[in-house]
Design a protein around this motif. Structure first.
Motif, PDB file in Angstrom:
ATOM      1  N   PHE A 109       3.175  79.397   7.147  1.00 13.58           N
ATOM      2  CA  PHE A 109       2.361  78.400   7.847  1.00 13.58           C
ATOM      3  C   PHE A 109       3.128  77.114   8.194  1.00 13.58           C
ATOM      4  O   PHE A 109       2.510  76.128   8.602  1.00 13.58           O
ATOM      5  CB  PHE A 109       1.129  78.046   7.014  1.00 13.58           C
ATOM      6  N   THR A 165       2.566  76.113  11.711  1.00 12.08           N
ATOM      7  CA  THR A 165       1.177  75.687  11.884  1.00 12.08           C
ATOM      8  C   THR A 165       0.998  74.254  11.395  1.00 12.08           C
ATOM      9  O   THR A 165       0.380  73.422  12.070  1.00 12.08           O
ATOM     10  CB  THR A 165       0.250  76.617  11.067  1.00 12.08           C
ATOM     11  N   TRP A 176       2.632  71.821  13.747  1.00 13.34           N
ATOM     12  CA  TRP A 176       1.819  71.621  14.953  1.00 13.34           C
ATOM     13  C   TRP A 176       0.648  70.682  14.668  1.00 13.34           C
ATOM     14  O   TRP A 176       0.347  69.787  15.465  1.00 13.34           O
ATOM     15  CB  TRP A 176       1.287  72.959  15.473  1.00 13.34           C
ATOM     16  N   PHE A 208       3.630  88.265  10.243  1.00 15.64           N
ATOM     17  CA  PHE A 208       2.711  87.441  11.041  1.00 15.64           C
ATOM     18  C   PHE A 208       3.030  85.964  10.911  1.00 15.64           C
ATOM     19  O   PHE A 208       2.665  85.183  11.769  1.00 15.64           O
ATOM     20  CB  PHE A 208       1.236  87.839  10.899  1.00 15.64           C
ATOM     21  N   ALA A 266       5.197  85.458  13.851  1.00 16.29           N
ATOM     22  CA  ALA A 266       4.393  85.324  15.082  1.00 16.29           C
ATOM     23  C   ALA A 266       3.761  83.935  15.158  1.00 16.29           C
ATOM     24  O   ALA A 266       3.787  83.280  16.215  1.00 16.29           O
ATOM     25  CB  ALA A 266       3.316  86.403  15.111  1.00 16.29           C
ATOM     26  N   LEU A 267       3.198  83.475  14.035  1.00 14.77           N
ATOM     27  CA  LEU A 267       2.559  82.150  14.038  1.00 14.77           C
ATOM     28  C   LEU A 267       3.576  81.046  14.315  1.00 14.77           C
ATOM     29  O   LEU A 267       3.305  80.116  15.084  1.00 14.77           O
ATOM     30  CB  LEU A 267       1.886  81.884  12.685  1.00 14.77           C
ATOM     31  N   PHE A 278       4.574  80.960  17.939  1.00 18.18           N
ATOM     32  CA  PHE A 278       3.457  80.446  18.734  1.00 18.18           C
ATOM     33  C   PHE A 278       3.340  78.928  18.610  1.00 18.18           C
ATOM     34  O   PHE A 278       3.230  78.204  19.617  1.00 18.18           O
ATOM     35  CB  PHE A 278       2.158  81.132  18.286  1.00 18.18           C
ATOM     36  N   PHE A 279       3.384  78.440  17.380  1.00 17.62           N
ATOM     37  CA  PHE A 279       3.178  77.001  17.201  1.00 17.62           C
ATOM     38  C   PHE A 279       4.396  76.184  17.635  1.00 17.62           C
ATOM     39  O   PHE A 279       4.246  75.039  18.056  1.00 17.62           O
ATOM     40  CB  PHE A 279       2.755  76.698  15.762  1.00 17.62           C
TER      41      PHE A 279
END
Lengths: 116, 856
Positions: A21, A24, A27, A85, A88-89, A92-93
């Protein structure tokens, strides 16, 4: 420490959380700080927001590297699943941070308008 | 040994059925049922009833708008219709029906006997029903809410909306929000502690993943709406100017707090629907869903980014353009994970062998409509376009595409998919297909013209319009389409009703589906599974290790021996790896959740009609009901067994056979269901307190005169002492819990510590009450005084709740069967709750004083 030992070394809970995370969290910081600092950027300059973007992008990048590394090396299947994942996160962020940060290049920090 | 090799004896099944079935016959037994299937079905049926009522209102509105200068209904009634339509659909249908489907089917998919806190779940349903009754009762008072489904002040303040209309809306909506938080807490605990042995998080069904993300979102998004609804209700009752820009308040505070809930709400309605489709599509296409781990990551990405979109409803309120650009970018970014999921679904259809059963058709309908709504969503997420389209029918068309495509069609797919499991009967296939085509055509005819008429300048919420504006044909088409859409829904409702009694028998697994709910009989027996399943893959019924049936007795559970009849036991597994950890005892069915809800209604009726004595009686009734609800059950069989773990290798990896562990009936500390439930409750409390703190800081940042006078707020020293007492109470509970767990403290000493903790908390609460009541705060003159009053009242409520919790637990300590020496299953949650209340009181005080001192 041998390669096998490294592969089997299980990271701690905090390290796992940051790897999955990290992007995340970075972000969320960029988003919140960016929103709050727009009036300050209007006063003292856009560099403030660029600084926030740069710092948080580096954090997201670090989390991406970490999650990718562990996704390839860990033996534990559920943890490997989490790391993939996390990858992936983090991708993306990181993209979200760069997209939102790039807006500062084009929009005046002091502009505002409302419908009557 | 598989179930097929060792069939369960009928006598054992009978004992299980009696243990998990209703305790009493008749209506009392029915009302007291707390089983997840009863609660889930009640949610589904009630939500469908609200859906039909709200749909009927939409048809009346569309009839009114079918022709120019129509006067079928008055403007006042039209305002009530669009308010009630939106409110019922958003708060009483879209989320509750997904909660109902999750409460019914998730325990089955995860291999659990029941939800982990069945009485809490039943309470969630009754509160939801009470909220709906309160809202709909407004028609009988002639006071239906009319301020729009997002109830913006100042329109909804007492000055502009006198009467009960908005009060009923605020209290009804608050009740359904509380219901959603209750369901979210339960679902999170279910997912982390009640999965079948062997079901790692990686093997959890995608519906479970979507509900996990959704439930976490509810815990973060819904408390701020509860706070802002209460702020508005207090403003209406006491004149506190939280939203009055002339007295230190700000109407935009409502918009920020409402949309902090409101935009994630859209995804709270979408994610479970995607989870349903991720369940239906593999069955429809006969293949596992492509890119499974990427779909899980997309669920999480959507859940997180959805909290970065709330200002995209406020683009036209004067916020700096650069800040708007951040929200606009987030709106674009959320299209990426949404697109990943859509592409995964398309890939499944592309590479699988799709049938054209009704669930498949509704899934295809989702793809068509949701992609359309997603594209128009990117349009309205663009700041410049949003300024043009704001509050026009284009926006109405857009959000109906997202909500009907992203929620209604997937829900219907799920209903057709799971109906045979609930009833043991098939729905007529042709009726389902006809319903789908009518709904799809009806949808397109209704909402595509609304985009056009929005471009032509028609704004939303218009009662009627003049002839000659070029809007007539589009509105007529839209109205005809709504009739076709309604007909399609009607066909499904009739098909479900007919099939319930007279449909063809379906058998246990009519679809050849991969998930666990199809491993048991249809309709599902009270105990769910004859023996607890053991899982070895993400598609348990398709995996090579589990084919044809994953149901297998767990050796450790067998070693414990059968529980006595009436003792409701469920395995507890570890949060990540799904390894067997212990056995928890679940409470029996109960009427207390219902009585608690009735008592809450007594409080609300007292508040609504200014009968404060009645509200006081209600508070006493609520307290008494909660104490009775949590009263310990009779003697239980607390068995233990030391056994060697012998579950199959794929389930436990390299640890197989290594560990000898003691499995106990009754769990402790971090393993107990109560502790996990309390942790989630604390998260929700944290967001309630956080929203109050944010409101304080926001109002401070918008107001020059804060505080309005140089005078110090009354009783500051006393309030600081009260906060100190709260912390002392928290320390006392810690001492009681540690002493009990280690066995050092005698039971009477621990009980005494809890009694003292309660006394300290009560003393702190009473200080807050006295200061708040006797301070003569001018709460109607300035928002600062209103905030000061609010924080005093909130602190009083928190500390009284801490007192009751501590004292009831002290009483329970006297019962040796409930809390055994050396165990802390009940004390750990109490410690956590009392600490949370104390920290909340200190934090609120710090924010209030900080706003006055540090920035003043």
């Amino acid at each position: 420490m041998t390669t096998t030992d490294t592969a089997r070394a299980r990271p701690g809970a905090v390290a796992i959380t940051l790897a999955v995370f990290g992007g995340t969290i970075a972000w969320a910081f960029r988003f919140g700080l960016g929103y709050l600092l727009v009036p300050a950027a209007c006063e003292i300059g856009d560099w403030l927001l660029h600084l926030v973007t740069l710092g948080t992008a580096l954090l997201a990048l670090a989390a991406l590297v970490l999650s990718l590394r562990w996704a390839r090396r860990l033996d534990d299947a559920p943890l490997r699943f989490s790391m993939w994942f996390g990858v992936a996160l983090n991708v993306f962020f990181l993209a979200a941070i760069l997209l939102e940060g790039s807006g500062v290049l084009f929009v005046d920090a002091c502009a505002k308008a409302a419908l009557p | 040994m598989s179930a097929a090799d060792a069939p369960v004896q009928q006598v054992d099944l009978d004992v299980l059925e009696r243990t998990w079935g209703p305790r009493r016959p008749g209506i009392v037994g029915w009302l007291g049922q707390c089983n997840h299937k009863a609660v889930g079905l009640r949610f589904i049926v009630t939500a469908m009833a609200f859906f039909l009522i709200a749909g009927a209102m939409a048809l009346v509105m569309r009839t009114q708008l079918a022709a120019p200068e129509n006067d079928l209904v008055s403007p006042e009634v039209f305002n009530q219709l669009f308010t009630m339509h939106g409110t019922l659909m958003m708060f009483f249908f879209a989320v509750p029906i997904l909660e109902g489907l999750a409460i019914y089917f998730l325990p089955l998919q995860l291999g659990a006997r029941d939800m982990p806190m069945p009485r809490f779940g039943a309470f969630g349903y009754w509160v939801y029903l009470a909220g709906g009754i309160l809202l709909l009762s407004s028609f009988f008072f002639g006071a239906a809410p009319d301020g729009g489904w997002y109830a913006y002040p100042p329109l909804t303040t007492a000055a502009f909306s006198p009467g009960l209309n908005i009060d009923l809306w605020l209290l009804g909506v608050t009740l359904t929000e509380i219901s959603a938080i209750v369901a979210a807490v339960e679902i999170i605990v279910l997912i982390f502690r009640s999965r079948a042995p062997g079901m790692t998080l990686a093997r959890m069904p995608l519906f479970g993943w979507s509900m996990l993300a959704t439930s976490a979102m509810i815990l973060v998004a819904f408390p701020p709406l509860v706070v802002t609804s209460l702020l508005l209700e207090i403003e209406r009752k006491l004149g506190t100017p939280f939203f009055d820009g002339t007295a230190g308040g700000d109407p935009l505070l409502w918009q920020h707090l409402f949309w902090w809930f409101g935009h994630p709400e859209v995804y709270i309605q979408l994610l479970p629907a995607l989870g349903i489709l991720a369940t239906v599509i593999p069955v429809a296409t006969r293949r596992r869903l492509p890119m499974r781990w990427l779909v899980v990551a997309s669920f999480l990405a959507i859940a997180i980014v959805s909290f970065g979109l709330w200002v995209h409803h406020m683009f036209t309120t004067g916020i700096p353009h650069l800040a708007l650009q951040f929200f606009s970018s987030a709106s674009f970014m959320i299209a990426i994970p949404s697109g990943v999921i859509v592409l995964s679904f398309i890939a499944a259809f592309w590479t699988g062998r799709a049938n054209f059963d009704p669930p498949t058709l509704f899934a295809i309908g989702f793809l068509v409509i949701f992609v359309f709504g997603g594209i128009t969503g990117v349009m309205v997420g663009t700041v410049s376009f949003n300024f043009q389209a704001h509050d026009t029918y284009f926006v109405v068309g857009h959000f109906h595409s997202v909500l009907i495509g992203g929620n209604v069609f997937p829900v219907f797919a799920g209903l057709y998919h799971w109906f045979p499991k609930v009833t043991g009967r098939h729905v007529n296939r042709r009726a389902g297909q006809a319903s789908f085509w009518l709904m799809l055509v009806g949808f397109m005819l209704t909402f595509v013209p609304q985009h056009v008429v929005g471009f032509l300048g028609m704004v939303r919420r218009m009662w009627t319009y003049e002839e000659g504006l070029g809007w007539e044909v589009w509105n007529l088409a839209s109205s005809l389409g709504s009739g076709i859409l309604g007909l399609g829904v009607g066909v499904s409702v009739v098909a479900f009703a007919v099939a319930w009694r007279g449909g063809e028998p379906a058998g246990g697994d009519p679809w050849g589906a991969p998930t666990l709910e199809w491993s048991t009989a249809s309709p599902v027996p009270q105990h769910n599974f004859p023996v607890i399943p053991v899982v070895a893959s993400a598609e348990p019924r398709w995996g090579p290790l589990n084919r044809p049936d994953p149901v297998e007795a767990s050796p450790w559970y067998a070693a414990l021996g059968n529980p006595p009849e009436g003792q409701r036991e469920t395995p507890v597994t570890t949060p990540i790896h799904g390894r067997s950890a212990a056995v928890a005892l679940l409470p029996t069915h109960s009427l207390w959740p219902l009585w608690t809800t009735v008592a809450i209604m007594v409080v609300l009726i007292g508040v609504l009609f200014d009968l404060w004595w009645l509200a006081g009686v209600g508070v006493v009734l609520v307290t008494a009901s909660l104490v009775a609800w949590t009263w310990p059950a009779g003697r239980t069989d607390l068995r233990e067994a030391d056994i060697r773990e012998t579950e199959p290798t794929p389930l436990d990896g390299p640890d197989r056979g290594r560990n000898v562990r003691t499995f106990r009936v009754v769990t402790d500390g971090g393993r107990s269901i109560g502790w996990w439930g309390t942790v989630n409750g604390v998260i929700a409390l944290g967001h309630l307190v956080g929203a109050t703190a944010v409101a304080t800081v926001y109002l401070r940042s918008r107001t020059v005169t804060w505080p309005p006078t140089a005078t110090e707020p009354p009783g500051v020293t006393a309030i600081v002492i009260a906060a100190g007492l709260a912390l002392v109470a928290a320390v006392s509970t810690s001492l009681a819990e540690r002493g009990t767990r280690s066995g050092r403290a005698a039971r009477p000493v621990a009980a005494l510590l809890l009694v003292l903790a309660g006394a300290f908390a009560l003393a702190g609460g009473l200080i807050h009450l006295i200061v708040t009541l006797r301070g003569n705060l001018p709460v109607d003159e300035h928002a600062f005084w209103a905030i000061w009053w609010l924080i005093g009242a909130t602190s009083f409520v928190l500390l009284v709740s801490a007192t009751i919790t501590a004292w009831v637990t002290a009483w329970h300590l006297g019962k040796r069967d409930v809390i055994r020496t050396g165990h802390d299953a009940e004390l750990a949650p109490v410690r956590l709750w009392v600490w949370s209340c104390a920290v909340s009181v200190v934090a609120l005080l710090a924010v209030a004083m900080g706003s006055a001192v540090w920035w003043g």
